[in-house]
Design a protein around this motif. Structure first.
Motif, PDB file in Angstrom:
ATOM      1  N   VAL B 179     -12.155 -18.569  39.491  1.00  0.00           N
ATOM      2  CA  VAL B 179     -12.822 -19.220  38.348  1.00  0.00           C
ATOM      3  C   VAL B 179     -13.528 -20.490  38.806  1.00  0.00           C
ATOM      4  O   VAL B 179     -14.649 -20.802  38.363  1.00  0.00           O
ATOM      5  CB  VAL B 179     -11.794 -19.521  37.234  1.00  0.00           C
ATOM      6  CG1 VAL B 179     -12.411 -20.409  36.148  1.00  0.00           C
ATOM      7  CG2 VAL B 179     -11.289 -18.233  36.614  1.00  0.00           C
ATOM      8  N   VAL B 182     -16.759 -19.484  40.491  1.00  0.00           N
ATOM      9  CA  VAL B 182     -17.748 -19.093  39.473  1.00  0.00           C
ATOM     10  C   VAL B 182     -18.288 -20.343  38.780  1.00  0.00           C
ATOM     11  O   VAL B 182     -19.500 -20.488  38.555  1.00  0.00           O
ATOM     12  CB  VAL B 182     -17.100 -18.129  38.449  1.00  0.00           C
ATOM     13  CG1 VAL B 182     -18.034 -17.896  37.267  1.00  0.00           C
ATOM     14  CG2 VAL B 182     -16.740 -16.815  39.111  1.00  0.00           C
ATOM     15  N   ASN B 183     -17.397 -21.256  38.470  1.00  0.00           N
ATOM     16  CA  ASN B 183     -17.794 -22.481  37.770  1.00  0.00           C
ATOM     17  C   ASN B 183     -18.807 -23.284  38.590  1.00  0.00           C
ATOM     18  O   ASN B 183     -19.855 -23.693  38.080  1.00  0.00           O
ATOM     19  CB  ASN B 183     -16.549 -23.328  37.499  1.00  0.00           C
ATOM     20  CG  ASN B 183     -16.897 -24.672  36.897  1.00  0.00           C
ATOM     21  OD1 ASN B 183     -17.664 -24.752  35.943  1.00  0.00           O
ATOM     22  ND2 ASN B 183     -16.355 -25.734  37.471  1.00  0.00           N
ATOM     23  N   LEU B 186     -22.177 -21.622  38.687  1.00  0.00           N
ATOM     24  CA  LEU B 186     -22.943 -21.808  37.452  1.00  0.00           C
ATOM     25  C   LEU B 186     -23.485 -23.240  37.346  1.00  0.00           C
ATOM     26  O   LEU B 186     -24.622 -23.452  36.922  1.00  0.00           O
ATOM     27  CB  LEU B 186     -22.065 -21.489  36.239  1.00  0.00           C
ATOM     28  CG  LEU B 186     -21.669 -20.017  36.092  1.00  0.00           C
ATOM     29  CD1 LEU B 186     -20.629 -19.839  34.991  1.00  0.00           C
ATOM     30  CD2 LEU B 186     -22.888 -19.156  35.801  1.00  0.00           C
ATOM     31  N   TRP B 234     -28.112 -20.964  31.837  1.00  0.00           N
ATOM     32  CA  TRP B 234     -27.331 -21.718  32.836  1.00  0.00           C
ATOM     33  C   TRP B 234     -26.583 -22.856  32.149  1.00  0.00           C
ATOM     34  O   TRP B 234     -25.421 -23.141  32.483  1.00  0.00           O
ATOM     35  CB  TRP B 234     -28.253 -22.307  33.908  1.00  0.00           C
ATOM     36  CG  TRP B 234     -28.845 -21.340  34.878  1.00  0.00           C
ATOM     37  CD1 TRP B 234     -30.161 -21.024  35.002  1.00  0.00           C
ATOM     38  CD2 TRP B 234     -28.164 -20.579  35.880  1.00  0.00           C
ATOM     39  NE1 TRP B 234     -30.334 -20.110  36.018  1.00  0.00           N
ATOM     40  CE2 TRP B 234     -29.128 -19.823  36.565  1.00  0.00           C
ATOM     41  CE3 TRP B 234     -26.827 -20.452  36.260  1.00  0.00           C
ATOM     42  CZ2 TRP B 234     -28.809 -18.967  37.617  1.00  0.00           C
ATOM     43  CZ3 TRP B 234     -26.502 -19.588  37.307  1.00  0.00           C
ATOM     44  CH2 TRP B 234     -27.490 -18.865  37.963  1.00  0.00           C
ATOM     45  N   ALA B 237     -23.631 -21.366  30.050  1.00  0.00           N
ATOM     46  CA  ALA B 237     -22.615 -20.724  30.894  1.00  0.00           C
ATOM     47  C   ALA B 237     -21.833 -21.776  31.679  1.00  0.00           C
ATOM     48  O   ALA B 237     -20.597 -21.707  31.784  1.00  0.00           O
ATOM     49  CB  ALA B 237     -23.286 -19.734  31.847  1.00  0.00           C
ATOM     50  N   SER B 238     -22.530 -22.765  32.212  1.00  0.00           N
ATOM     51  CA  SER B 238     -21.831 -23.782  33.002  1.00  0.00           C
ATOM     52  C   SER B 238     -20.988 -24.692  32.108  1.00  0.00           C
ATOM     53  O   SER B 238     -19.908 -25.136  32.504  1.00  0.00           O
ATOM     54  CB  SER B 238     -22.827 -24.600  33.825  1.00  0.00           C
ATOM     55  OG  SER B 238     -23.775 -25.206  32.989  1.00  0.00           O
ATOM     56  N   ILE B 240     -19.444 -23.797  29.351  1.00  0.00           N
ATOM     57  CA  ILE B 240     -18.226 -23.050  29.009  1.00  0.00           C
ATOM     58  C   ILE B 240     -17.313 -22.939  30.231  1.00  0.00           C
ATOM     59  O   ILE B 240     -16.094 -23.102  30.135  1.00  0.00           O
ATOM     60  CB  ILE B 240     -18.605 -21.658  28.456  1.00  0.00           C
ATOM     61  CG1 ILE B 240     -19.319 -21.828  27.112  1.00  0.00           C
ATOM     62  CG2 ILE B 240     -17.379 -20.769  28.319  1.00  0.00           C
ATOM     63  CD1 ILE B 240     -20.011 -20.570  26.614  1.00  0.00           C
ATOM     64  N   SER B 241     -17.909 -22.682  31.397  1.00  0.00           N
ATOM     65  CA  SER B 241     -17.069 -22.467  32.581  1.00  0.00           C
ATOM     66  C   SER B 241     -16.323 -23.744  32.976  1.00  0.00           C
ATOM     67  O   SER B 241     -15.179 -23.670  33.445  1.00  0.00           O
ATOM     68  CB  SER B 241     -17.907 -21.953  33.752  1.00  0.00           C
ATOM     69  OG  SER B 241     -18.700 -22.979  34.291  1.00  0.00           O
ATOM     70  N   VAL B 244     -13.362 -23.936  30.597  1.00  0.00           N
ATOM     71  CA  VAL B 244     -12.374 -22.891  30.880  1.00  0.00           C
ATOM     72  C   VAL B 244     -11.607 -23.233  32.164  1.00  0.00           C
ATOM     73  O   VAL B 244     -10.378 -23.077  32.230  1.00  0.00           O
ATOM     74  CB  VAL B 244     -13.070 -21.516  30.988  1.00  0.00           C
ATOM     75  CG1 VAL B 244     -12.133 -20.473  31.584  1.00  0.00           C
ATOM     76  CG2 VAL B 244     -13.552 -21.076  29.620  1.00  0.00           C
ATOM     77  N   THR B 245     -12.314 -23.703  33.185  1.00  0.00           N
ATOM     78  CA  THR B 245     -11.655 -24.049  34.447  1.00  0.00           C
ATOM     79  C   THR B 245     -10.627 -25.160  34.223  1.00  0.00           C
ATOM     80  O   THR B 245      -9.484 -25.085  34.695  1.00  0.00           O
ATOM     81  CB  THR B 245     -12.700 -24.508  35.489  1.00  0.00           C
ATOM     82  OG1 THR B 245     -13.704 -23.515  35.588  1.00  0.00           O
ATOM     83  CG2 THR B 245     -12.076 -24.733  36.839  1.00  0.00           C
TER      84      THR B 245
END
Lengths: 328, 264
Positions: B179, B182-183, B186, B234, B237-238, B240-241, B244-245
Motif C-alpha cells: 500500500v 502504491v501510495n 500515486l 491523480w 487517488a493520491s 485517498i491513498s 488509507v495508508t
C-alpha cells in the motif's frame, strides 16, 4: 415520436420578459434550432433567432437550452426527456436585443484591445519554417468558432461586477494562440495581467465544459497563460535569473523557426512578404538550409529592442532532418 | 503597441442569487460530493496529525512502517511531547494541494460557491469579489514553489516505501508495504502531472524545434501533458491513498489488524 414542448424566452429590453410554450412535432434527427424554425414558420413568425450555417461552425445560434449554454443547431431534441418541457433562453451574460438574440458586440471591442500577431519585420514570410510540433498548440486554439458560449457561461462575466475588465475565456484563448506562436514577437503579459484581468479567472472550467469545439480552454490556454504571467510578475527566482542574465524584460527568449539560405541572404523576398528582408539581420545567412535563429523577446514595455546579430554557433550547426508534416 | 483598455462588459440578464438557474439536472451533486470528500479528508488528516497520537496514544509508526503524514520524521529532543511532528511537514503538501489548479476549481465550486455550478447563480456577496486578482487569492501564484517543496517529502516517502519492503538483509512484502508503494506512486503521479511543472519543463517555450534543448523540453512537455490530462484523477487517488495508508498503519499500531507478508 411524441411532440416536444418548448418554453421559449420572449422579450425586449426594458420590457417584462416571459416564456411562451410551443408544441413542436419531433422528427428523426431534429435539433433545437429546427424546432425554433418550426415555431417561426407555424406559430410565432416574429420570434427572433440568430443563426447561419446550421453546421456548428458559424457560432451564431448560441442559446441556453435547459439552462446550459449550447449551439441550438447541434443540440438534438432527443437528448432530452420529451415528456418534460425544454427551456430555450438567450445567452444570459449579454444584453438582450430581442427574444433569443443578444448583443455580443462587446466581444468585438475586447478583441481589438489584444496586440495582434507580431512577426519580426525583418524576416520575409517566405522564410518562415516551422514543424508541426511548434504549432499544434496554436492549431487547437484556431478551432474556435467565436460562438461566445464560453463567455456566456463564465461566472465572472455572468455574475460578477468587477471594478476592472475581464476579457473572458474566448480572448484568453486568442491571446494564448498568439503568445505561443513560434513566429510571434509580441508580449501580452502586462496586458493579460492588467487590462485583460486574467487574475479574475478562478479556473472553474465551465468554459471548457461548454465549448462545442472541445478546446481545452482552461488546461491548454488559461493555465499556461497564468503561468507565463506568474513567470513575469510573481516568481522572484525567475526575476533574479533574468537580472543575472541581463534581460530586464520577461526573460523569455524566442527562437525563430526561419529559413536561412541563399535567397534570404540575398534580400530576395517572396511577392507575398509582409516586410522587406533585411540585408543584415539575425536570420540572414549565405548558406545552409532552414535552421532557427534566436533573438531576445521584446520587453514588457512593448518597446521594440534592437535585434542583436546572429549567433555564429547556431549558423554552423548541422541541419536537422526535416520531418515536419507540413508548414503553414 | 499602445495598450488599449479592455471595456467592461455591459450587464446581461442572468438570474442572480445563490442557485438561480434553469438547469434541470442535479448540478449540485458534483460540488456536494467534492465538499463531503474533501471535508472527510481534512477532518481525518487533522485527527490523525494532531489528536490520534497525543490523545488516544496510537503511534504513527509500527513494525517499520511510518505514516505518510509524518514523513520525513522530524522529532528533535526539544520538541514538547504534545507537539505533533506532522505539523512540521504537513504544510508542504497542504500548500501544494491548496494552490493546485484542480483543487482550486473543486473548492471554489464546492466551498465558495464561486460559482456553485456552471450557469448557476452565486451568492450576491460575490459580485464585487476580485478572485485571484487581489489578496489573498493572488497568492495562488506561488503554486510552483510548493511544487518544488513537495518533491522533498516525496523523496522521503520513496525511501520509506523501500525501507518498508527491505528489512535488514531480507525482503518483506507486506500488505501495508505494498500500500505504501502504491501510495507513493500515486503521489508521484500527482506531482508530475502538475500544471506548473508542465509549464516549467517545456510549456513556456514557443518554438519546440529551434534547438536540441527545446526538443528535449518538448519531449518532457509531452509526457507532462500526458500525465496532466488525468490530473484530477491523480489528485483524488493520491488523496485517498494517503489517508488509507495512514489508517492501516495506525490500525496495525494499535493491534486492530495484522500485516500478512511474504518474507524471503
Amino acid at each position: 415520436m411524441p411532440d416536444a414542448q418548448l418554453n421559449v424566452f420572449r422579450g425586449l429590453p426594458g420590457e417584462k420578459s416571459r416564456f411562451e410554450a410551443f408544441e413542436v412535432p419531433v422528427e428523426e434527427g431534429m435539433v433545437v434550432l429546427d424546432a425554433l424554425h418550426w415555431i417561426q414558420g407555424h406559430a410565432a413568425p416574429d420570434l427572433a433567432v440568430r443563426w447561419n450555417c446550421k453546421a456548428a461552425k458559424c457560432g451564431s445560434c448560441g442559446a441556453e437550452v435547459n439552462g446550459r449554454p449550447s449551439l441550438t443547431c447541434k443540440t438534438r431534441l432527443t437528448d432530452y426527456d420529451l415528456d418534460e418541457p425544454i427551456t430555450v433562453e438567450p445567452m444570459r451574460a449579454f444584453p438582450l436585443i430581442k427574444d433569443l438574440v443578444t448583443d455580443v458586440s462587446w466581444n468585438y471591442a475586447v478583441n481589438k484591445t489584444i496586440e495582434p500577431f507580431s512577426p519580426p519585420a525583418d524576416v520575409p514570410q517566405a522564410d518562415w519554417r516551422w514543424q508541426q510540433r511548434d504549432v499544434e498548440r496554436v492549431q487547437e486554439f484556431r478551432k474556435c468558432i467565436e460562438c461566445f458560449l464560453c463567455q456566456d457561461v463564465c461566472h465572472v462575466l455572468r455574475n460578477h461586477e468587477t471594478d476592472s475588465a475581464f476579457m473572458g475565456p474566448r480572448f484568453l484563448v486568442r491571446a494564448a494562440g498568439l503568445e505561443m506562436h513560434p513566429m510571434d514577437q509580441g508580449n501580452r503579459r502586462e496586458y493579460l495581467k492588467d487590462s485583460g484581468g486574467i487574475g479574475y479567472c478562478n479556473i472553474t472550467k465551465c468554459c471548457t465544459e461548454v465549448c462545442p469545439e472541445h478546446i481545452k480552454i482552461t488546461d491548454n490556454a488559461i493555465i499556461p497563460l497564468k503561468e507565463r504571467v506568474a513567470d513575469a510578475y510573481y516568481d522572484p527566482l525567475q526575476w533574479a535569473w533574468r537580472k543575472l542574465r541581463g534581460n530586464e524584460g520577461t526573460g523569455a527568449r524566442v527562437e525563430l523557426p526561419v529559413l536561412r539560405g541563399p535567397r534570404a541572404a540575398a534580400g530576395d523576398p517572396a511577392p507575398s512578404d509582409p516586410a522587406p528582408a533585411a540585408a543584415e539581420g539575425p536570420v540572414a545567412r549565405a548558406d545552409g538550409p532552414a535552421v532557427c535563429a534566436r533573438r531576445p523577446r521584446r520587453s514588457r514595455t512593448s518597446e521594440p529592442k534592437p535585434s542583436p546579430p546572429a549567433v555564429g554557433g547556431e549558423a554552423a550547426r548541422p541541419p536537422r532532418r526535416r520531418r515536419d508534416r507540413g508548414t503553414s | 503597441m499602445t495598450a488599449i483598455p479592455t471595456p467592461i462588459k455591459p450587464a446581461g440578464t442572468a438570474p442572480q442569487g445563490m442557485g438561480a438557474t434553469t438547469r434541470r439536472e442535479a448540478w449540485w451533486r458534483e460540488p456536494l460530493v467534492i465538499a463531503v470528500g474533501f471535508g472527510a479528508f481534512i477532518v481525518y488528516s487533522l485527527f490523525s496529525a494532531l489528536v490520534w497520537g497525543p490523545v488516544f496514544g496510537a503511534p504513527y509508526e509500527a513494525s517499520g512502517y511510518l505514516s505518510p503524514f509524518f514523513s520525513p520524521l522530524i522529532r528533535p529532543d526539544w520538541l514538547p511531547s504534545w507537539f505533533s511532528p506532522a505539523i512540521l511537514i504537513l504544510w508542504i503538501p497542504l500548500g501544494f494541494r491548496a494552490t493546485c489548479y484542480y483543487y482550486r476549481k473543486a473548492y471554489y465550486r464546492a466551498y465558495f460557491a464561486d460559482p456553485p455550478g456552471c450557469a448557476v447563480g452565486e451568492p450576491t456577496i460575490h459580485r464585487r469579489y476580485a478572485l485571484e486578482a487581489a489578496f489573498p487569492f493572488i497568492l495562488q501564484n506561488v503554486h510552483r514553489y510548493f511544487l518544488y517543496l513537495a518533491f522533498i517529502p516525496l523523496l522521503f516517502l520513496w525511501q520509506d516505501a523501500f525501507l518498508a519492503l527491505r528489512q535488514g538483509e531480507s525482503w518483506r512484502i507486506g500488505l501495508i508495504g505494498v500500500v505504501m508503494v502504491v501510495n507513493v506512486t500515486l503521489l508521484t503521479g500527482y506531482s508530475l502531472s502538475c500544471h506548473s511543472l508542465r509549464h516549467l519543463v517545456g510549456g513556456k517555450i514557443d518554438c519546440f524545434s529551434c534547438s536540441r534543448g527545446a526538443l528535449l523540453r518538448y519531449a518532457m512537455w509531452q509526457r507532462a501533458t500526458w500525465l496532466n490530462i488525468h490530473h484530477m484523477r491523480w489528485a483524488w487517488a493520491s488523496l485517498i491513498s494517503v489517508a488509507v495508508t495512514d489508517l492501516l498503519i495506525r490500525l496495525l499500531a494499535i493491534g486492530a489488524i495484522a500485516d500478512p507478508a511474504l518474507r524471503f
